[in-house]
Design a protein around this motif. Structure first.
Motif, PDB file in Angstrom:
ATOM      1  N   PRO A   1      -2.556 -15.473  13.162  1.00 47.16           N
ATOM      2  CA  PRO A   1      -2.525 -16.639  12.273  1.00 47.16           C
ATOM      3  C   PRO A   1      -3.085 -16.285  10.909  1.00 47.16           C
ATOM      4  O   PRO A   1      -3.975 -15.451  10.775  1.00 47.16           O
ATOM      5  N   LEU A   2      -2.550 -16.950   9.885  1.00 45.51           N
ATOM      6  CA  LEU A   2      -3.069 -16.768   8.530  1.00 45.51           C
ATOM      7  C   LEU A   2      -4.234 -17.712   8.311  1.00 45.51           C
ATOM      8  O   LEU A   2      -4.294 -18.801   8.887  1.00 45.51           O
ATOM      9  N   PRO A   3      -5.174 -17.340   7.413  1.00 47.45           N
ATOM     10  CA  PRO A   3      -6.230 -18.296   7.066  1.00 47.45           C
ATOM     11  C   PRO A   3      -5.634 -19.473   6.315  1.00 47.45           C
ATOM     12  O   PRO A   3      -4.749 -19.306   5.484  1.00 47.45           O
TER      13      PRO A   3
ATOM     14  N   ASP B   1       3.845 -18.697   4.715  1.00 43.75           N
ATOM     15  CA  ASP B   1       3.048 -18.304   5.880  1.00 43.75           C
ATOM     16  C   ASP B   1       3.886 -17.484   6.854  1.00 43.75           C
ATOM     17  O   ASP B   1       3.445 -16.451   7.370  1.00 43.75           O
ATOM     18  N   ALA B   2       5.104 -17.962   7.112  1.00 46.15           N
ATOM     19  CA  ALA B   2       5.986 -17.258   8.048  1.00 46.15           C
ATOM     20  C   ALA B   2       6.328 -15.868   7.533  1.00 46.15           C
ATOM     21  O   ALA B   2       6.338 -14.890   8.291  1.00 46.15           O
ATOM     22  N   VAL B   3       6.608 -15.764   6.232  1.00 42.68           N
ATOM     23  CA  VAL B   3       6.944 -14.465   5.645  1.00 42.68           C
ATOM     24  C   VAL B   3       5.790 -13.493   5.797  1.00 42.68           C
ATOM     25  O   VAL B   3       5.973 -12.338   6.213  1.00 42.68           O
ATOM     26  N   GLU B   4       4.589 -13.934   5.466  1.00 45.10           N
ATOM     27  CA  GLU B   4       3.443 -13.032   5.519  1.00 45.10           C
ATOM     28  C   GLU B   4       3.155 -12.564   6.943  1.00 45.10           C
ATOM     29  O   GLU B   4       2.874 -11.386   7.186  1.00 45.10           O
ATOM     30  N   LEU B   5       3.240 -13.486   7.889  1.00 47.70           N
ATOM     31  CA  LEU B   5       3.034 -13.119   9.289  1.00 47.70           C
ATOM     32  C   LEU B   5       4.077 -12.115   9.759  1.00 47.70           C
ATOM     33  O   LEU B   5       3.754 -11.084  10.353  1.00 47.70           O
ATOM     34  N   LEU B   6       5.335 -12.431   9.504  1.00 46.54           N
ATOM     35  CA  LEU B   6       6.416 -11.599  10.005  1.00 46.54           C
ATOM     36  C   LEU B   6       6.438 -10.239   9.320  1.00 46.54           C
ATOM     37  O   LEU B   6       6.661  -9.208   9.967  1.00 46.54           O
TER      38      LEU B   6
ATOM     39  N   ALA C   1       0.821  -1.207   0.000  1.00 47.26           N
ATOM     40  CA  ALA C   1       0.000   0.000   0.000  1.00 47.26           C
ATOM     41  C   ALA C   1       0.858   1.260   0.000  1.00 47.26           C
ATOM     42  O   ALA C   1       1.971   1.284   0.527  1.00 47.26           O
ATOM     43  N   ASN C   2       0.327   2.310  -0.617  1.00 47.60           N
ATOM     44  CA  ASN C   2       0.925   3.645  -0.524  1.00 47.60           C
ATOM     45  C   ASN C   2       0.764   4.188   0.886  1.00 47.60           C
ATOM     46  O   ASN C   2      -0.177   3.801   1.592  1.00 47.60           O
ATOM     47  N   PRO C   3       1.579   5.133   1.324  1.00 52.75           N
ATOM     48  CA  PRO C   3       2.757   5.660   0.631  1.00 52.75           C
ATOM     49  C   PRO C   3       4.008   4.825   0.927  1.00 52.75           C
ATOM     50  O   PRO C   3       3.945   3.851   1.672  1.00 52.75           O
ATOM     51  N   TYR C   4       5.132   5.229   0.324  1.00 51.67           N
ATOM     52  CA  TYR C   4       6.436   4.595   0.542  1.00 51.67           C
ATOM     53  C   TYR C   4       6.423   3.127   0.132  1.00 51.67           C
ATOM     54  O   TYR C   4       6.887   2.250   0.856  1.00 51.67           O
ATOM     55  N   GLU C   5       5.880   2.867  -1.050  1.00 51.75           N
ATOM     56  CA  GLU C   5       5.772   1.487  -1.512  1.00 51.75           C
ATOM     57  C   GLU C   5       7.132   0.822  -1.679  1.00 51.75           C
ATOM     58  O   GLU C   5       7.294  -0.364  -1.386  1.00 51.75           O
ATOM     59  N   GLY C   6       8.133   1.581  -2.165  1.00 52.07           N
ATOM     60  CA  GLY C   6       9.448   1.001  -2.410  1.00 52.07           C
ATOM     61  C   GLY C   6      10.076   0.394  -1.169  1.00 52.07           C
ATOM     62  O   GLY C   6      10.456  -0.789  -1.164  1.00 52.07           O
ATOM     63  N   PRO C   7      10.212   1.158  -0.080  1.00 53.93           N
ATOM     64  CA  PRO C   7      10.781   0.575   1.143  1.00 53.93           C
ATOM     65  C   PRO C   7       9.937  -0.554   1.729  1.00 53.93           C
ATOM     66  O   PRO C   7      10.491  -1.511   2.282  1.00 53.93           O
ATOM     67  N   LYS C   8       8.615  -0.459   1.605  1.00 51.17           N
ATOM     68  CA  LYS C   8       7.768  -1.541   2.104  1.00 51.17           C
ATOM     69  C   LYS C   8       8.004  -2.827   1.314  1.00 51.17           C
ATOM     70  O   LYS C   8       8.053  -3.927   1.878  1.00 51.17           O
ATOM     71  N   ALA C   9       8.149  -2.680  -0.009  1.00 48.41           N
ATOM     72  CA  ALA C   9       8.438  -3.853  -0.838  1.00 48.41           C
ATOM     73  C   ALA C   9       9.815  -4.418  -0.499  1.00 48.41           C
ATOM     74  O   ALA C   9      10.012  -5.645  -0.503  1.00 48.41           O
ATOM     75  N   LEU C  10      10.761  -3.538  -0.204  1.00 45.49           N
ATOM     76  CA  LEU C  10      12.096  -3.994   0.186  1.00 45.49           C
ATOM     77  C   LEU C  10      12.044  -4.789   1.483  1.00 45.49           C
ATOM     78  O   LEU C  10      12.724  -5.816   1.633  1.00 45.49           O
ATOM     79  N   LEU C  11      11.222  -4.344   2.427  1.00 50.17           N
ATOM     80  CA  LEU C  11      11.064  -5.077   3.681  1.00 50.17           C
ATOM     81  C   LEU C  11      10.539  -6.479   3.414  1.00 50.17           C
ATOM     82  O   LEU C  11      11.030  -7.464   3.990  1.00 50.17           O
ATOM     83  N   LEU C  12       9.549  -6.592   2.540  1.00 48.24           N
ATOM     84  CA  LEU C  12       9.020  -7.913   2.202  1.00 48.24           C
ATOM     85  C   LEU C  12      10.101  -8.786   1.578  1.00 48.24           C
ATOM     86  O   LEU C  12      10.211  -9.983   1.880  1.00 48.24           O
ATOM     87  N   GLN C  13      10.925  -8.207   0.718  1.00 45.38           N
ATOM     88  CA  GLN C  13      11.963  -8.980   0.041  1.00 45.38           C
ATOM     89  C   GLN C  13      12.990  -9.533   1.033  1.00 45.38           C
ATOM     90  O   GLN C  13      13.410 -10.688   0.917  1.00 45.38           O
ATOM     91  N   VAL C  14      13.389  -8.730   2.021  1.00 50.96           N
ATOM     92  CA  VAL C  14      14.405  -9.225   2.960  1.00 50.96           C
ATOM     93  C   VAL C  14      13.801 -10.263   3.906  1.00 50.96           C
ATOM     94  O   VAL C  14      14.491 -11.220   4.294  1.00 50.96           O
ATOM     95  N   VAL C  15      12.531 -10.085   4.278  1.00 52.99           N
ATOM     96  CA  VAL C  15      11.878 -11.097   5.108  1.00 52.99           C
ATOM     97  C   VAL C  15      11.746 -12.400   4.326  1.00 52.99           C
ATOM     98  O   VAL C  15      11.981 -13.496   4.859  1.00 52.99           O
ATOM     99  N   ALA C  16      11.390 -12.292   3.051  1.00 55.84           N
ATOM    100  CA  ALA C  16      11.263 -13.488   2.214  1.00 55.84           C
ATOM    101  C   ALA C  16      12.601 -14.199   2.071  1.00 55.84           C
ATOM    102  O   ALA C  16      12.697 -15.422   2.208  1.00 55.84           O
TER     103      ALA C  16
END
Length: 428
Positions: free
Chosen positions: A424-426, A304-309, A263-278
């Protein structure tokens, strides 16, 4: 087709004529014939058909447009996200955006009734529930009229919204890579675990939940860090145990694909966070900035772990970023946006380092008495192969530091972050 009144009265006859008129609308959209589309819409506006028949046909046609989006591999949460982005792009008024989003949710709920419940996964049910997508209108209630009353809109305004929604779906949405299972076909069977394995999984999950509960309840940061670090090690062991089980059984389920809304704003850093967690959890992620979506590839327990974290860390990052106010530089400038952009980029960078350290500790503990290296190498190779096949032309980039104070503050916040997943994830 021109606007006419059928020679025979009766609801069934009116509905057939209305369906034919909307078939003209849909056909023009498929052909990308703008002139024919406008003419077909004008014919519906000018029609003297029964309003109930027109409303039913309009909802059905809009539902078919939603199905077209699903066939392009868009999921309900992603459609909602994309429509909000489009509305912001064209500077649509907030009130218009709100009722158009509700119309999309209604059409999604209506279309879902066409699919057998056993063909719908838990993730789709969860998305529809979050969007409050439900068939709220009665069997004898004309949807468009009831929708207009709910939102203070006349019939023609709602009808125009349905046309615009159909046009947006057909002309603005590209085909996405397949992620997960779409409704309408049997859900592929997953590898079944033995009762002993299920019991061991439950005991491990109970231990992890207990550690996270202690971390969340303590008022001492050092104690919370110790609990969450141990929980992360157990999560890593849990993932490795499944890898070893698959290797021993000579098979198992392959890598899955999953998308996350950024989601906006700051999509780039948020996507980067997902990449390092993944990356720390044996997954791969790529971001599509133009859609505000990131796609992950990995084995199901790791996804599941990535999405939760990721969700937990993002909440913490935004909270810390908001508390860390930017200060004016020596020239009196106070660029809040560049500060926050740098803050989140640094936060993601430091979180990646911390997760890599925690993963190493978890791997070291799990490796005792096992030949772990070839097992993990095989799974990483499977994930990399699947990822490269899906995204052969991906482009990667590095974060740009535009505000040193924000970068320093973000790394400090990452050092304080609680690495616990909180919800928990569905399950599918």
């Amino acid at each position: 087709m021109t606007a006419t009144t059928p020679s025979t009265d009766g609801a069934a006859t009116h509905r057939r004529y209305a369906d034919r008129m909307f078939a003209e609308v849909t056909g023009a959209l498929h052909r990308r014939d703008h002139r024919a589309f406008r003419k077909a819409c004008d014919d519906v506006y000018a029609s003297t058909l029964d309003s109930g028949a027109v409303g039913a046909a309009a909802l059905h046609a809009t539902g078919l447009a939603v199905q077209h989006a699903w066939d392009l591999n868009w999921q309900p949460a992603e459609l909602d996200h994309a429509l909000r982005r489009f509305a912001a792009k064209v500077k649509a008024p907030a009130a218009v955006t709100a009722w158009m989003i509700r119309l999309l949710s209604d059409a999604s709920a209506g279309r879902m009734r066409a699919h057998a419940p056993e063909t719908v996964t838990g993730r789709w049910h969860s998305q529809l529930e979050v969007l409050e997508a439900a068939v709220w209108w009665g069997a004898d209630e004309e949807h468009l009229a009831a929708f207009g009353q709910r939102h203070g809109l006349d019939r023609l305004k709602v009808l125009g919204g349905a046309f615009e929604l159909m046009r947006w779906i057909h002309h603005e949405l590209p085909r996405l890579e397949k992620a997960g299972h779409a409704p309408g076909t049997p859900i592929p069977p997953r590898r079944s675990a033995s009762r002993a394995t299920q019991a061991a999984d439950q005991r491990m999950l109970d231990r992890i939940r207990a550690l996270l509960a202690k971390a969340e309840s303590t008022g001492f940061p050092e104690e919370a860090e110790a609990f969450t670090a141990k929980a992360q090690q157990l999560m890593a062991r849990h993932s490795i145990d499944h890898a070893l089980l698959d290797a021993t059984a000579g098979g198992g389920d392959g890598p899955d694909t999953r998308r996350i809304v950024i989601a906006n704003p700051y999509e780039g850093p948020k996507a980067l966070l997902l990449q390092v967690v993944a990356r720390a959890n044996n997954c791969r992620a790529v971001n599509f900035k133009e859609y505000g979506l990131s796609t992950m590839v990995g084995f199901e327990p790791d996804l599941d772990a990535v999405e939760l974290l990721y969700t937990s860390l993002l909440v913490q990052a935004v909270r810390a970023m908001t508390a860390a106010n930017a200060r004016p530089d020596r020239y009196g400038r106070n660029d809040v946006r560049s500060f926050r952009q740098a803050f989140l980029s640094a936060y993601a960078d430091r979180i990646g380092e911390r997760l890599a350290e925690a993963a190493e500790e978890g791997h070291a503990e799990a490796a005792a008495g096992t030949d772990l290296v070839p097992v993990l190498a095989a799974r990483n190779e499977a994930v990399s192969t699947a990822f490269d096949e899906l995204f052969p032309n991906r482009v990667t980039g590095a974060a740009r530091i535009g505000n040193l104070a924000g970068w320093a503050s973000g790394r400090a916040a990452a050092d304080r972050a609680d690495l616990a997943a909180r919800a928990p994830l569905p399950r599918t």
